[in-house]
Design a protein around this motif. Structure first.
Motif, PDB file in Angstrom:
ATOM      1  N   PRO A  97       0.897   9.481  -7.344  1.00  0.00           N
ATOM      2  CA  PRO A  97       0.487  10.027  -6.047  1.00  0.00           C
ATOM      3  C   PRO A  97      -0.143   9.028  -5.071  1.00  0.00           C
ATOM      4  O   PRO A  97      -0.732   9.430  -4.076  1.00  0.00           O
ATOM      5  N   PHE A  98      -0.043   7.715  -5.352  1.00  0.00           N
ATOM      6  CA  PHE A  98      -0.675   6.704  -4.498  1.00  0.00           C
ATOM      7  C   PHE A  98       0.376   5.760  -3.926  1.00  0.00           C
ATOM      8  O   PHE A  98       1.317   5.382  -4.618  1.00  0.00           O
ATOM      9  N   CYS A  99       0.196   5.352  -2.662  1.00  0.00           N
ATOM     10  CA  CYS A  99       1.079   4.341  -2.070  1.00  0.00           C
ATOM     11  C   CYS A  99       0.252   3.370  -1.246  1.00  0.00           C
ATOM     12  O   CYS A  99      -0.563   3.779  -0.416  1.00  0.00           O
ATOM     13  N   TRP A 100       0.459   2.078  -1.460  1.00  0.00           N
ATOM     14  CA  TRP A 100      -0.167   1.015  -0.682  1.00  0.00           C
ATOM     15  C   TRP A 100       0.973   0.160  -0.159  1.00  0.00           C
ATOM     16  O   TRP A 100       1.456  -0.744  -0.819  1.00  0.00           O
ATOM     17  N   SER A 101       1.460   0.492   1.018  1.00  0.00           N
ATOM     18  CA  SER A 101       2.666  -0.136   1.550  1.00  0.00           C
ATOM     19  C   SER A 101       2.340  -1.208   2.583  1.00  0.00           C
ATOM     20  O   SER A 101       1.382  -1.083   3.334  1.00  0.00           O
TER      21      SER A 101
END
Length: 140
Positions: free
Chosen positions: A106-110
Motif C-alpha cells: 500500500p505504499f508508493c515513493w515515486s
C-alpha cells in the motif's frame, strides 16, 4: 483535506478524515507537519490515490508525518508520493505511525508523476521510512 500551493507550511494535527472519495490528505508542497491524525477508508478504489498523497508543485523543505493512524480498505492505499521533475525531491520524515491495510503493497515513493511500483511495509522501511511504526494486514 487539501493543503494547496498557496498555503504556508502548515500543521495538520488531530483530525479524523474518513470516507472521502479522494485522498484523506493531499499535500501539494512538502513542508507540512502531519501529526496525530486518523485517516481511514479514504479514496475510491478505482482511483490512483491514498490516505496521504504528496504531489509537489513547487520546491520546499521536508514534511514530517508522525504519530498518525492510517487505515485502508480493499482497493485503497496508504501513502502515495509523486514527484515533479522540475524540483529536487524533498525529504520526508515518517515515524511512529500505525498502518493497517487490506493490500499487502500500500505504499508508493515515486520519482515520477505516476506510481511505478507499490511497496510492502518492509520495502517502505528499507527506503528509510517508519523505523518505529507498525503495519497490520487487514483481512476483509
Amino acid at each position: 483535506m487539501m493543503v494547496d500551493v498557496g498555503s504556508a507550511p502548515t500543521r495538520v494535527e488531530n483530525n479524523v478524515l474518513r470516507g472521502n472519495s479522494n485522498a484523506g490528505l493531499a499535500l501539494t508542497i512538502p513542508s507540512h507537519r502531519v501529526r496525530g491524525n486518523r485517516l481511514e477508508e479514504n479514496c475510491a478504489p478505482s482511483w490512483s490515490c491514498a490516505q496521504i498523497v504528496f504531489f509537489p508543485v513547487r520546491q520546499n523543505g521536508g514534511a514530517e508525518v508522525l504519530e498518525n493512524r492510517l487505515s485502508a480498505g480493499p482497493g485503497q492505499k496508504l501513502v502515495l508520493r509523486l514527484a515533479n521533475s522540475k524540483f529536487d525531491p524533498a525529504p520526508a520524515s515518517f515515524d511512529r505511525n500505525a498502518y493497517a491495510a487490506a493490500d499487502p503493497k500500500p505504499f508508493c515513493w515515486s520519482d515520477l508523476w505516476t506510481c511505478q511500483e507499490w511497496l510492502s511495509f518492509a520495502e517502505w522501511q528499507k527506503l528509510g521510512h517508519d523505523a518505529r511504526s507498525s503495519f497490520t494486514r487487514r483481512i476483509h
